[in-house]
Design an enzyme around this catalytic site. Structure first.
Site, PDB file in Angstrom:
ATOM      1  CB  SER A 146     -60.792  17.641  46.751  1.00 34.86           C
ATOM      2  OG  SER A 146     -61.985  17.805  47.452  1.00 34.86           O
ATOM      3  CG  ASP A 188     -66.372  21.626  42.795  1.00 35.47           C
ATOM      4  OD1 ASP A 188     -67.119  20.937  43.500  1.00 35.47           O
ATOM      5  OD2 ASP A 188     -65.130  21.566  42.851  1.00 35.47           O
ATOM      6  CG  HIS A 237     -65.066  18.096  43.592  1.00 35.42           C
ATOM      7  ND1 HIS A 237     -64.491  19.221  44.151  1.00 35.42           N
ATOM      8  CD2 HIS A 237     -64.516  17.036  44.243  1.00 35.42           C
ATOM      9  CE1 HIS A 237     -63.640  18.853  45.102  1.00 35.42           C
ATOM     10  NE2 HIS A 237     -63.640  17.543  45.167  1.00 35.42           N
TER      11      HIS A 237
END
Length: 561
Positions: A406, A491, A526
């Site tokens: 991320s 995501d 995610h």
């Protein structure tokens, strides 16, 4: 619910973080009423008959809080508050006393709180802390007082105050602001308070006895600190009984499996209630954890947490290493235990976490020094940690692999562009690599709320600064290490198009023949696929890539997983 007869749970089957909430009868297992659809995972009971929940707008920003009466249709629910500022998002939690629900509206720098009085069956929110730019607050309740943790530019590591229920403007300081100690969380009990703090990069927990609920409150005195054994570790509060004198907490380190302790706040005695079983002949005495410091380019000392197996590591520069980093959002990447990690460590790897600026490990200023127009500190800190480890014979460039997810994937992309010569292989998980383009588009999820983290590139100063480090915009014709990039089709935080664009740019420009793999999970968001075994498979894929990049024998068994 308070009576224990019904259970409400939130379910997301796609990974897009849009939930459906179901209510079931705890005894019969039968569903009660119709499910609540298209909401966040924030749900709380408001007595036995009502649920409070939050919905999102078209950019997935939590913007409305609702009151739902059991048995009624969702379309009849009452909207308690609508946050119209698109840089703010709503959150919800209940006090430990279960007497109040708190609704917080916050940006990266400012937050304010409403409360709902549950015993009086209130149907309207009341203001607890006002909206003042730069003031950030969290709250709980005990007896005749609200307890508020308050942060500002002046009190950047937070102070703890209390105010009477009938006069929320009259505050008494319980724990003053301290330059070297950051208040991270508080847990209230009928007769005690447990304060979770950070000092010198390490978590700490201190318990204090409180005066009677009808007595005046004053500064906390005579706290008792809970002792921990490892040089680097993680501590977090666990749900505890409000009327008890026992606080329950989670503890682990990179070599200590996740453990649950009950600590008697009157006697100071800790009792281990549970420790996770680790298969594969795990023996904690085989492993060493260390805490070391690297000097950043500006002289700042950056802490690192290190794990290795003492009978397999030579510390002469010949050992393989996996270096992990994050460094954003004031998030603390504490050295917790992860069983799958030992699949590498038991093959002689050294595993290191670099606690770089942009995170929250060393206090609020640690975060401020790694965001906005200081974001590059995050990247240069990571490079400094890598160079320190090489200089001190923990590894060599030819054995150094790096990993981040991320915003940590942004870190991976940035340092790969800046110092591709320094690393043998890199894994960038769901990486935020198209920073400039994403932050220029307020119609996609998270952008408006992120301007206080990265900057608003519609302003020239931020535009050119962000462009100078945004990974997609800085790929160039040069040799890169072996690289694995992952994405999730569903995501909502980092759209799969970002890592795909980054990989395409690398394929176009890079001048080497090293591995460049792109793996997109078609049924995940995610946080990767759900389920323990699916996550282990993901770790196994990552580790197999690292072993291949290093030319090491791939795993033949999964005993350590």
């Amino acid at each position: 619910m308070p009576s224990g007869k019904l259970v409400a749970y939130a379910e997301d089957t796609k990974g897009d973080e849009i939930y459906t909430v179901y209510v079931i009868d705890a005894e019969s297992g039968q569903y009660v009423g119709q499910p609540l659809k298209a909401i966040t995972s924030d749900i709380e009971w408001a007595g036995d008959d009502n649920l409070v929940y939050i919905t999102m707008d078209n950019i997935l920003r939590p913007d409305k809080v609702w009151l739902h009466k059991l048995g009624s249709d969702q379309s009849d629910d009452t909207c308690l508050y609508h946050e119209k500022d698109d840089t703010f998002s709503l959150g919800l939690h209940a006090s430990e006393s279960k007497q109040y629900l708190f609704v917080g509206s916050g940006s990266k720098n400012t937050s304010f709180i409403f409360y709902l009085d549950i015993p009086n069956q209130s149907k309207e929110l009341a203001v607890l802390t006002p909206r003042i730019d730069g003031i950030d607050t969290t709250a709980s309740h005990r007896g005749n007082h609200f307890y508020i943790t308050r942060r500002s530019e002046e009190f950047y590591n937070s102070e703890l105050v209390a105010c009477p229920l009938n006069n929320v403007a009259e505050t008494t300081v319980l724990l003053p602001h301290r330059e070297s100690v950051k208040i991270q969380d508080v847990q209230l009990f009928e007769n005690h308070i447990a304060v979770y703090e950070r000092e010198n990069g390490l978590p700490k927990a201190t318990v204090y006895r409180l005066p009677g609920t009808g007595e005046a409150v004053g500064q906390l005195q005579g706290g008792r600190a809970i002792d921990f054994i490892d040089p680097a570790y993680a501590v977090e509060p666990e749900p505890s009984q409000f009327h008890s004198n026992v606080v329950r907490f989670y503890y682990s380190s990179m070599r200590t499996p996740p453990s649950i302790f009950d600590y008697d706040m009157d006697t100071g005695v800790s009792v281990l209630k549970k420790i996770d079983t680790v298969l594969g002949g795990f023996d904690v005495s085989n492993y060493v954890t260390e805490r070391k410091w690297a000097a950043a380019s500006d002289g700042t000392q950056i802490p690192m947490s290190i794990l290795y197996r003492k009978d397999m590591v030579k510390l002469d520069g010949s050992d393989p290493m996996l270096l992990y980093g994050y460094g954003s959002y004031e998030i603390c990447i504490d050295p917790t235990f992860r069983g799958s990690r030992f699949s590498l460590v038991d093959r002689g790897f050294i595993y290191v976490i670099a606690h770089i600026r942009g995170g929250g490990e060393m206090g609020r200023n640690w975060y401020e020094d790694g965001k906005l127009l200081k974001k590059k500190n995050t990247f240069t800190d990571f490079i400094a940690c890598a160079e320190h480890l090489i200089e001190n014979k923990y590894c060599t460039k030819e054995k150094l692999c790096i990993n981040g997810r991320s915003a940590g994937g942004l870190l991976m992309g940035a340092v790969l562009n800046m110092r591709p010569d320094l690393f043998k292989a890199a894994v960038a998980g769901v990486p935020f690599v198209d920073v400039l383009t994403t932050m220029l588009d307020p119609t996609i999820p998270l952008t408006t709320a992120e301007w206080e983290e990265w900057g608003d590139p519609r302003k020239e100063e931020y535009y050119y600064y962000m462009k100078s480090y945004s990974p997609v915009d800085n790929v160039k014709a040069q040799n890169y290490p072996h690289i694995l990039v992952t994405a999730g089709l569903n995501d909502p935080r980092v759209m799969y198009s970002e890592p795909a664009k980054f990989v395409a740019k690398l394929r176009e420009l890079k001048t080497d023949d090293n591995l460049l793999l792109f793996k997109c999970e078609l049924g995940a968001g995610h946080f990767s696929k759900s389920g323990r075994f699916e996550k282990l498979r993901e770790d196994a894929f990552t580790y197999a890539f690292i072993l291949k990049a290093l030319g090491m024998t791939p795993p033949t068994t999964a005993s350590s997983l």
